[in-house]
Design an enzyme around this catalytic site. Structure first.
Site, short mmCIF file in Angstrom:
data_model
loop_
_atom_site.label_atom_id
_atom_site.label_comp_id
_atom_site.label_asym_id
_atom_site.label_seq_id
_atom_site.Cartn_x
_atom_site.Cartn_y
_atom_site.Cartn_z
N ASP A 267 -12.41 -46.47 8.30
CA ASP A 267 -12.67 -47.54 9.27
C ASP A 267 -13.35 -48.66 8.50
OD1 ASP A 267 -13.78 -49.26 11.15
OD2 ASP A 267 -14.15 -47.65 12.59
N ASN A 291 -5.32 -57.23 6.75
CA ASN A 291 -4.40 -57.30 7.90
C ASN A 291 -4.96 -56.63 9.15
OD1 ASN A 291 -1.58 -57.19 9.30
ND2 ASN A 291 -2.25 -55.05 9.13
N ALA A 292 -5.81 -55.60 8.97
CA ALA A 292 -6.32 -54.86 10.14
C ALA A 292 -6.93 -55.84 11.13
CB ALA A 292 -7.36 -53.83 9.70
N ALA A 301 -16.04 -65.42 31.00
CA ALA A 301 -16.85 -65.01 32.15
C ALA A 301 -16.92 -63.49 32.28
CB ALA A 301 -16.27 -65.61 33.43
N TYR A 356 -11.27 -63.33 19.87
CA TYR A 356 -10.19 -63.21 18.87
C TYR A 356 -9.99 -64.54 18.13
CZ TYR A 356 -5.44 -62.08 17.17
OH TYR A 356 -4.31 -61.85 16.40
N1 LIG Z 1 1.55 -59.36 16.48
C1 LIG Z 1 1.33 -60.66 16.54
O1 LIG Z 1 2.05 -61.40 17.22
C2 LIG Z 1 0.20 -61.27 15.76
C3 LIG Z 1 0.02 -62.64 15.87
C4 LIG Z 1 -1.00 -63.24 15.17
C5 LIG Z 1 -1.80 -62.49 14.34
N2 LIG Z 1 -1.61 -61.14 14.23
C6 LIG Z 1 -2.52 -60.41 13.33
O2 LIG Z 1 -1.76 -59.63 12.41
C7 LIG Z 1 -2.47 -58.42 12.10
C8 LIG Z 1 -1.59 -57.21 12.39
O3 LIG Z 1 -1.16 -57.26 13.75
P1 LIG Z 1 -0.22 -56.16 14.42
O4 LIG Z 1 0.47 -56.83 15.55
O5 LIG Z 1 0.60 -55.48 13.38
O6 LIG Z 1 -1.32 -55.17 15.02
P2 LIG Z 1 -1.27 -53.61 15.31
O7 LIG Z 1 -2.24 -53.36 16.39
O8 LIG Z 1 0.16 -53.16 15.52
O9 LIG Z 1 -1.79 -52.97 13.93
C9 LIG Z 1 -3.11 -53.15 13.49
C10 LIG Z 1 -3.48 -52.03 12.54
O10 LIG Z 1 -4.85 -52.22 12.14
C11 LIG Z 1 -5.51 -50.96 12.19
N3 LIG Z 1 -6.94 -51.11 12.40
C12 LIG Z 1 -7.56 -51.57 13.51
N4 LIG Z 1 -8.90 -51.49 13.36
C13 LIG Z 1 -9.13 -50.98 12.13
C14 LIG Z 1 -10.32 -50.64 11.42
N5 LIG Z 1 -11.53 -50.81 11.96
N6 LIG Z 1 -10.20 -50.14 10.17
C15 LIG Z 1 -8.98 -49.95 9.61
N7 LIG Z 1 -7.82 -50.24 10.25
C16 LIG Z 1 -7.90 -50.74 11.51
C17 LIG Z 1 -4.84 -50.25 13.37
O11 LIG Z 1 -5.05 -48.84 13.33
C18 LIG Z 1 -3.39 -50.65 13.21
O12 LIG Z 1 -2.67 -49.75 12.40
C19 LIG Z 1 -3.74 -58.45 12.95
O13 LIG Z 1 -4.81 -58.94 12.17
C20 LIG Z 1 -3.39 -59.40 14.06
O14 LIG Z 1 -4.54 -60.00 14.62
C21 LIG Z 1 -0.63 -60.51 14.92
#
Ligand SMILES: NC(=O)c1ccc[n+]([C@@H]2O[C@H](COP(=O)([O-])OP(=O)(O)OC[C@H]3O[C@@H](n4cnc5c(N)ncnc54)[C@H](O)[C@@H]3O)[C@@H](O)[C@H]2O)c1
Length: 450
Positions: A267, A291-292, A301, A356
């Site tokens: 984590d 990326n996480a 509110a 966010y």
């Molecule tokens: N999907 C979209 O449209 C979108 C748009 C803009 C930005 N993003 C960003 O891209 C990134 C990936 O998005 P996604 O859609 O693949 O999300 P997702 O939820 O499918 O995957 C996120 C991954 O991060 C891991 N994670 C979460 N908390 C964690 C922690 N504390 N330690 C280690 N790992 C952790 C999760 O287990 C998961 O595997 C994120 O940062 C998200 O904010 C996504």
């Protein structure tokens, strides 16, 4: 989640109906396929000022079909509107347009080709950064390129994209890397972007495996965008280290086994996360992709302290603390690459996402502030800001909002995890040290944000 509207709009009945009703008609975008070698498969038209010559010098590595408007004998064949082939790629150097009356060259160059573009054509305009020009009229003319290129990007049809690259003095030798990206399907979901290229001394030696010999850590790699990033970095030759939380261990290990990398279950918010990472990465690191990320949406509110804290901790605090620890311990090598997954919510703001959007804007600020300090070690730090990407995260959005998110862009559709992964893989290359402190949007030119 698949986008059934694209299938419908591209069927023969759907195509006619969509046209008759004036509905959005998104094109099925062409993406990079494994095994492809050339960035441009089709005709490339090059024109404009002195930087066009730099591009011509390596253009035969991009495609074997090079054209110019000129009928002078050169390596390029003369392209005659209406008679030449449809254009798959276009590069126009506008860097020598330094007065308002010279800007008409933009219209003269682009107008004849607008009805002669191939499916998913990629266009690039080159200029000089207005902030580096002393003459106010020259700076104004170069700034005008922004308005022109962002507008023209919105006029492109059939999946076409257009970017503007301001080329710094001495950065001309770095043009091949960005053009390989922006003229190819690797940038299928990137459009209307303005980037600044500066000099960089580390070149790419093998374009088929630009990341060979480089170690890359990807957080949140078990699924979604993170998994696509790990896969793409591995495709480009990197040794990948995949990290995710313990509950994601099974998926993480399955992907790691397929890619031949290494996995870390951790984590990133754990108190000893930095110490654990440094210990497990004792042989060093060249690329780190933060990326996480998580969402905990509520209007302010109704925002609980738990929702606020969780998002800020995972999305902003952890990338800050871990990057600093990797730098201070020397784990992240000189000429390293740091890539932060932001979001267009961090640029435009989004209702219900104060936490966010704050975290993602913070990442963009982190890249801007840290870049000049890290450049002494040849390290670049950039943010990638995805728009609407088809993942489990966006599949949870209610139908109406999801449809709006998909259609509110010049390309009229959501992107795929691969689109974000390609941008990250490009920013991870040695030669992209020439880009730093910037936010690259992968959003199909979403109407949200500047
Ligand atoms: N999907 C979209 O449209 C979108 C748009 C803009 C930005 N993003 C960003 O891209 C990134 C990936 O998005 P996604 O859609 O693949 O999300 P997702 O939820 O499918 O995957 C996120 C991954 O991060 C891991 N994670 C979460 N908390 C964690 C922690 N504390 N330690 C280690 N790992 C952790 C999760 O287990 C998961 O595997 C994120 O940062 C998200 O904010 C996504």
């Amino acid at each position: 989640m698949s986008d059934r509207y694209i299938d419908f709009a591209n069927s023969s009945i759907g195509h006619r109906l969509v046209g008759a009703l004036g509905l959005p008609a998104p094109t099925r975008l062409e993406r990079w396929q494994a095994g492809r070698l050339r960035p441009v498969e089709g005709a490339l038209l090059i024109g404009g000022g002195p930087l066009a010559e730099h591009v011509s010098a390596f253009a035969n590595r991009l495609t074997d079909a090079i054209y110019s408007y000129s009928t002078e004998p050169s390596i390029a064949t003369a392209w005659i509107p209406g008679h030449g082939p449809k254009l798959k790629a276009v590069v126009f150097d506008a860097s020598d347009l330094l007065h308002a009356d010279q800007l008409k060259q933009l219209r003269e160059f682009f107008q004849p080709l607008m009805k002669n573009l191939d499916h998913c054509a990629h266009l690039v305009i080159l200029g000089r950064d207005p902030q580096t020009l002393r003459d106010p009229f020259a700076a104004s003319a170069q700034r005008a390129l922004e308005g022109f290129s962002r507008s023209l990007a919105k006029e492109l049809r059939n999946g076409g994209t257009l970017q503007l690259i301001y080329v710094g003095e001495g950065a001309e030798a770095q043009l091949e890397g960005p053009l390989r990206f922006f003229l190819s399907p690797k940038s299928a979901f990137v459009s209307g972007q303005v980037l600044r290229l500066t000099p960089c001394s580390t070149p790419v030696t093998d374009w088929t495996r630009p990341l060979a010999g480089r170690k890359a850590l990807v957080t949140g790699a078990a699924r979604g965008i993170g998994a696509a990033i790990a896969e793409t970095l591995a495709r480009d030759g990197a040794d990948v280290i995949l990290l995710d939380v313990p509950p994601a261990k099974t998926d993480l290990e399955a992907l790691t086994a397929r890619l031949g990398g290494r996995s870390i279950t951790l984590d990133i918010c754990a108190e000893d996360a930095a110490a654990q990472l440094i210990e497990q990465l004792s042989d060093g690191l060249d690329i780190v992709v933060h990326n996480a990320g998580i969402t905990r949406d509520k209007t302010l509110a109704n925002m609980t302290p738990e929702f606020w804290d969780a998002v800020l901790a995972v999305n902003l605090n952890a990338p800050q603390v871990l990057t600093k620890a990797l730098l201070d311990s020397g784990t992240l090598h000189d000429n390293g690459r740091v890539i932060l997954l932001a979001s267009i919510s961090g640029i435009a703001g989004n209702r219900g996402q104060t936490n966010y959007a704050a975290s993602k804007a913070g990442l963009i600020g982190l890249a801007q502030a840290w870049a000049p300090l890290l450049s002494e070690r040849g390290i670049s730090i950039n943010a990638v800001a995805p728009g609407f990407i088809e993942t489990q995260m966006t599949a949870r959005i209610p139908f109406g909002l999801r449809e709006a998110g998909r259609r509110m862009s010049s390309l009229g559709q959501g992107g795929l995890p691969q689109d974000v992964a390609e941008a990250v893989a490009w920013l991870a290359q040695p030669g992209t040290g020439a880009f730093t402190g910037q936010a690259l949007r992968v959003c199909g030119q979403s109407v949200l944000g500047a």
